[in-house]
Design an enzyme around this catalytic site. Structure first.
Site, PDB file in Angstrom:
ATOM      1  N   ALA A   1       0.858  -1.192   0.000  1.00 50.30           N
ATOM      2  CA  ALA A   1       0.000   0.000   0.000  1.00 50.30           C
ATOM      3  C   ALA A   1       0.889   1.235   0.000  1.00 50.30           C
ATOM      4  O   ALA A   1       2.109   1.139   0.197  1.00 50.30           O
ATOM      5  CB  ALA A   1      -0.896   0.012   1.234  1.00 50.30           C
ATOM      6  N   LYS A   2       0.318   2.357  -0.234  1.00 51.82           N
ATOM      7  CA  LYS A   2       1.040   3.621  -0.090  1.00 51.82           C
ATOM      8  C   LYS A   2       0.016   4.726   0.054  1.00 51.82           C
ATOM      9  O   LYS A   2      -1.129   4.584  -0.391  1.00 51.82           O
ATOM     10  CB  LYS A   2       1.897   3.884  -1.335  1.00 51.82           C
ATOM     11  CG  LYS A   2       3.067   4.802  -1.060  1.00 51.82           C
ATOM     12  CD  LYS A   2       4.213   4.046  -0.429  1.00 51.82           C
ATOM     13  CE  LYS A   2       5.399   4.938  -0.165  1.00 51.82           C
ATOM     14  NZ  LYS A   2       6.562   4.125   0.264  1.00 51.82           N
ATOM     15  N   GLY A   3       0.444   5.829   0.658  1.00 48.84           N
ATOM     16  CA  GLY A   3      -0.449   6.964   0.793  1.00 48.84           C
ATOM     17  C   GLY A   3       0.313   8.245   0.585  1.00 48.84           C
ATOM     18  O   GLY A   3       1.553   8.248   0.565  1.00 48.84           O
TER      19      GLY A   3
END
Ligand code: NAD
Length: 435
Positions: free
Chosen positions: A124-126
């Protein structure tokens, strides 16, 4: 865009594309790497299709009251590339250029990285499109807490666990942990990693990525018969990853002869005093003005003659224009995605030894994994235990990638991606359509 579609079409398949992501050069780069890897292992087209587009993405507006009373709204993103291998895991980036495609690319790379390291996480990444240096501490806190509220529905210790990345740090993670804990009604340290030790963080997480970079670089030196005391290094980026990389290199006798960041670059052929450079950088002054070195054109930094070059800042800094000018023996990718596929083809025809990002900078997520396990068990490790286990996992992955590259005569990046993609593919096939 066309590269990926062309590859897929050549195989007689419908091109895989997605209007939300395809406009990003970084996402197209991640896709092209995946396609090259898929071709090398004859990946089933249905699995490739699942992997090519993230499972879930959330775009949020994050309103913040500035210190002068005005309200400003920033765009925030959280992308979960997959949930196949366990909770998704990945950093949160604050940078003005953050967009959905970049975050999606970084999320995809996290999936491969966790798989290469055999960690029970998906990628994931944000990110928030904001310049954190333009915000006061209070504004940053309000921004972080509001972002956490906005993405609350898709995060959780068994769902998606954030960590620091560019522009965020331990304090950012503490605010996220606190906001989440207030929502659920109990202290929940396992919601984030990379938080302060006082609230359930692990000793050595801040240094883990830079340490891992240097562990893999030393393994490459050993393979090439290079003694660290005879080696020189150039490092781009002097934040968390870059500064720790410099310190760890110096500890091993490597001379760090040039360092750059967004403010400029400095060079000293006799070796830079890294502690003094850190003190200089902490004042906010340009690295180019450091008294212990001479100013260097930042564009010339990575192409300096050296044993080891470490990009530890932005993606796509090594491209078709400068790849042929690299004069290093080892390229250790501390940053995510620093080398474009076009540059890769040039480097593959040189004698440069590449330690690809998904392996080289995996120390961060590896110690994040230790932190998560520690928080779930409420059983805390010593720094010695953390570092020994980190080295064991980093070197294990280094040799697995190397072994496969030799056995299948693959470039190191392709070998690393093959390991990661194959693991996720097997899990997807076993689980069926639902992960
Ligand atoms: P950071 O915010 O601590 O530091 C970023 C550094 O990059 C700063 O020194 C900044 O001045 C420099 N920089 C920014 N723009 C630049 C430019 N245009 N030219 C030259 N330098 C520039 O971030 P970080 O955590 O050190 O992350 C650096 C890279 O490492 C990113 O690609 C990140 O995704 C990757 N990474 C970080 C971690 C981690 O644990 N922090 C883990 C894995 C990968």
């Amino acid at each position: 865009m066309s590269d990926n579609s062309d590859n897929h079409q050549a195989a007689g398949l419908e091109p895989i594309s997605h209007p939300l992501y395809d406009t990003s050069a970084t996402f197209r780069m991640a896709r092209r790497q995946l396609d090259q890897c898929a071709a090398a292992i004859d990946l089933h087209p249905d699995v490739l299709r699942r992997m090519a587009i993230p499972k879930r993405a959330m775009v949020v507006s994050v309103p913040v009251r500035r210190d002068d009373g005005k309200i400003e709204t920033f765009a925030g993103f959280r992308v979960q590339h997959s949930l196949t291998s366990g909770p998704s895991k990945g950093g949160l980036r604050y940078h003005p250029m953050v967009d959905l495609g970049e975050v999606a690319a970084l999320a995809m790379w996290m999936s491969w990285k966790c798989a290469i390291m055999n960690l029970p996480f998906s990628g994931a990444k944000g990110g928030i499109a904001v310049d954190p240096s333009a915000l006061s501490l209070g504004e940053k806190e309000r921004l972080t807490r509001r972002f956490t509220e906005e993405v609350l529905a898709i995060i959780g210790p068994r769902m998606d666990v954030m960590a620091p990345d560019m522009g965020t740090d331990e304090q950012t993670m503490a605010w996220i942990m606190d906001t989440y804990s207030m929502k659920v009604g109990y202290a929940c340290p396992e919601i984030v990693t990379g938080k302060p030790v006082e609230i359930g963080g692990i000793i050595g997480r801040r240094e883990a990525t830079g340490r891992g970079v240097v562990m893999t670089a030393m393994a490459a030196f050993a393979e090439l018969g290079i003694r660290p005391e005879t080696a020189t290094a150039v490092v781009q980026g002097f934040g968390n990853v870059g500064s720790v990389t410099c310190l760890e290199l110096v500890k091993r006798g490597v001379k760090v002869i040039a360092v750059g960041d967004k403010t400029g670059a400095t060079r000293n052929p006799k070796g830079l005093d890294i502690q003094a450079l850190m003190a200089h950088a902490a004042t906010g002054a340009s690295l180019g003005k450091f008294k212990g070195g001479e100013e260097l054109d930042a564009a010339e930094l990575l192409t300096q003659q050296c044993t080891l070059a470490v990009p530890a800042a932005m993606e796509r800094v090594i491209d078709e224009k400068n790849a042929s000018k690299l004069k290093c023996r080892v390229l250790a990718e501390g940053a995510n995605g620093p080398t474009t596929p076009g540059a890769d083809s040039i480097i593959q025809n040189s004698d440069i030894y590449v330690i690809p990002d998904v392996l080289c900078n995996a120390g961060g997520v590896t110690v994040s994994y230790f932190e998560w396990v520690q928080d779930l068990q409420q059983y805390f490790w010593s720094e010695k235990q953390v570092n020994e286990k980190l080295e064991e996992l980093m070197l294990g992955a280094f040799h697995r990638v190397n072994g496969l590259a030799k056995e299948r005569k693959l470039a190191k990046r392709t070998a690393a991606l093959v390991l990661g993609v194959q693991k996720v593919a097997k899990e997807m096939e076993r689980r069926g359509l639902f992960p």
